[in-house]
Structures are given as C-alpha cells and as structure tokens.
Design a protein around this motif. Structure first.
Motif, PDB file in Angstrom:
ATOM      1  N   LYS A 100       0.509  -1.158  -0.063  1.00 52.64           N
ATOM      2  CA  LYS A 100       0.347   0.359   0.320  1.00 52.64           C
ATOM      3  C   LYS A 100       0.780   1.381   0.005  1.00 52.64           C
ATOM      4  CE  LYS A 100      -4.125  -1.452   2.232  1.00 52.64           C
ATOM      5  NZ  LYS A 100      -5.029  -1.983   3.429  1.00 52.64           N
ATOM      6  N   ALA A 103       2.561   1.384  -3.043  1.00 53.70           N
ATOM      7  CA  ALA A 103       0.989   2.130  -4.349  1.00 53.70           C
ATOM      8  C   ALA A 103       1.005   3.295  -4.218  1.00 53.70           C
ATOM      9  CB  ALA A 103      -0.054   1.216  -4.061  1.00 53.70           C
ATOM     10  N   GLN A 107       2.151   6.321  -7.171  1.00 53.77           N
ATOM     11  CA  GLN A 107       0.790   7.085  -7.348  1.00 53.77           C
ATOM     12  C   GLN A 107       0.529   8.511  -7.827  1.00 53.77           C
ATOM     13  OE1 GLN A 107      -2.201   5.382  -4.948  1.00 53.77           O
ATOM     14  NE2 GLN A 107      -2.951   4.440  -6.192  1.00 53.77           N
ATOM     15  N   SER A 113      -0.519   8.592 -15.079  1.00 53.02           N
ATOM     16  CA  SER A 113      -0.847   7.434 -15.238  1.00 53.02           C
ATOM     17  C   SER A 113      -2.201   7.447 -14.518  1.00 53.02           C
ATOM     18  CB  SER A 113       0.256   6.400 -14.553  1.00 53.02           C
ATOM     19  OG  SER A 113       0.010   4.837 -15.396  1.00 53.02           O
ATOM     20  N   ARG A 115      -3.144   3.672 -15.340  1.00 59.11           N
ATOM     21  CA  ARG A 115      -3.469   2.675 -15.056  1.00 59.11           C
ATOM     22  C   ARG A 115      -3.281   1.676 -13.053  1.00 59.11           C
ATOM     23  NH1 ARG A 115      -1.027   0.081 -19.502  1.00 59.11           N
ATOM     24  NH2 ARG A 115      -1.681   1.043 -22.078  1.00 59.11           N
ATOM     25  N   GLU A 116      -3.669   0.862 -13.603  1.00 63.89           N
ATOM     26  CA  GLU A 116      -3.481   0.130 -12.661  1.00 63.89           C
ATOM     27  C   GLU A 116      -1.851  -0.090 -13.176  1.00 63.89           C
ATOM     28  OE1 GLU A 116      -5.314  -4.478 -11.048  1.00 63.89           O
ATOM     29  OE2 GLU A 116      -5.875  -2.791 -11.922  1.00 63.89           O
ATOM     30  N   ILE A 117      -1.254   0.138 -11.115  1.00 62.98           N
ATOM     31  CA  ILE A 117      -0.133  -0.585 -11.235  1.00 62.98           C
ATOM     32  C   ILE A 117       0.278  -1.680 -10.619  1.00 62.98           C
ATOM     33  CG2 ILE A 117       2.061  -0.436  -9.640  1.00 62.98           C
ATOM     34  CD1 ILE A 117       0.319   2.098  -7.731  1.00 62.98           C
ATOM     35  N   PRO A 118       1.082  -2.482 -11.871  1.00 61.64           N
ATOM     36  CA  PRO A 118       1.291  -3.687 -12.387  1.00 61.64           C
ATOM     37  C   PRO A 118       2.524  -3.984 -10.197  1.00 61.64           C
ATOM     38  CG  PRO A 118       2.190  -1.989 -13.892  1.00 61.64           C
ATOM     39  CD  PRO A 118       2.093  -1.567 -12.756  1.00 61.64           C
ATOM     40  N   TYR A 140       3.623   1.726 -17.408  1.00 60.91           N
ATOM     41  CA  TYR A 140       3.082   2.943 -15.981  1.00 60.91           C
ATOM     42  C   TYR A 140       3.860   3.825 -16.227  1.00 60.91           C
ATOM     43  CZ  TYR A 140       1.664   3.988 -10.969  1.00 60.91           C
ATOM     44  OH  TYR A 140       0.776   4.178 -10.030  1.00 60.91           O
TER      45      TYR A 140
END
Length: 192
Positions: A100, A103, A107, A113, A115-118, A140
């Motif tokens: 978390k 992440a 972000q 970006s 997009r979802e974080i790989p 990303y």
C-alpha cells in the motif's frame, strides 16, 4: 587404525586436488573461452567505464529514470551480498502495508498514469536483485519519464518497445525490460 588412516588421507588429498583445483580451473577456462561476457558478470560498459551488470538491478529514484522492482536486500537496495526476499507471506499484514505504501508513492510520482499499478512495482522478487520489469510496469512509468525528460510519449514508448526482450528462446518466461539498459538508452537519446 593405520589401515584406515592412510587411504582416508590419500582420498582426501586426491579429492582436494580434483575438486578444489582441477575442476574449478577447467570450469573457469571453459567459461572464459566460450562465455566470456557471462563469466565476467555481464557488465555493461559505457565510454570505457563499467556502469552496471545486466544481471543485478540498480536503485533508480530520479523521475527521469524508469524504476525497477523493490529490492529486499537488507541495508541498501540491490546488495548482491545480501540477496534474498522479504519472506513475508501473502497474508502477512506487513506485506500488505508495504505494498500500500509503495502504491501511494507510485501514484504520487506518476500522477499522469491512470493505469492499474503492475504487481512487479509493488512487490520484491525472491532474490531482491531483479534487473527487469514487465512491459506493463515500464508503460506505467512512461508519462513521468517523458515529462521529466521533455520527450514525447510516443518516443518513450518506442524506446520501451525497442528494449523489451522476448521470452527466452521464445518459450521460457515472460516479456521483460532490463531497467538499466532502458535507462542507458534514454540517456543516449537525451544526448542526441
């Protein structure tokens, strides 16, 4: 006692010479003759100066560079002498909290970006030394790197695509991007 001691000592000396001298010498000679780059650590040299190895990740933190996987190698990142993962299981709250936190940091560093974080940007590998990321992890970060370098998104995406390696022999593994090679290509592009 003497009947056992002499053969034991003789065998010890014989095996020491074979396994401690001859075998390592043969393996070293074969490695240097047929695989000199790999036998010497796959070192990347730019302008006569070694800048890193293709096999061990580096800790890139500046916005103008692509970032690799998290390293869980002790006191400093990508320490080859302390290779190993965090050993945190999937149900361990410390792993969840670390992911978390990572992440949130990603972000904040990559606001452009959506997009979802790989997952490879959120977790460390088993060795803690991975030099590669997935193409999705590179994608990303494209917006941040392009903005920091004043390059177009298409130019940076082109570079990522050019640096993407296929699975080994077309069969083993997943497509991947070597972070050091990609960042060196970015530096070379910026110089032109």
């Amino acid at each position: 006692m003497k009947t056992y001691l002499r053969p034991a000592v003789s065998l010890f000396i014989f095996m020491s010479v074979i396994l401690g001298g001859i075998y390592p010498a043969v393996v070293t000679l074969v490695g240097q003759a047929f695989f000199p780059k790999e036998a010497n650590g796959s070192v990347i040299v730019r302008d006569g100066v070694p800048v890193g190895s293709e096999l061990i990740g580096q800790n890139f933190t500046e916005p103008k560079y692509f970032w690799g996987r998290i390293s869980a190698t002790g006191t400093f990142p990508y320490n080859g002498m302390a290779s190993g993962g965090s050993n945190l299981g999937p149900l361990n709250p410390a792993l969840v909290d670390a992911a978390k936190g990572r992440a949130e940091a990603l972000q904040a560093a990559n606001p452009g970006s959506a997009r979802e974080i790989p997952v490879d940007l959120l977790t460390s590998s088993a060795s803690g030394l991975d030099p590669q990321i997935s193409p999705a992890a590179a994608e990303y970060q494209v917006v941040r790197v392009a903005q920091a370098r004043g390059l177009s998104l298409d130019k940076v995406r082109e570079l990522v695509k050019a640096q993407t390696e296929a699975p080994q022999w077309g069969l083993f593994g997943e497509p991947r991007v070597n972070v050091l090679k990609l960042n060196l290509a970015l530096d070379a592009l910026s110089k032109t």
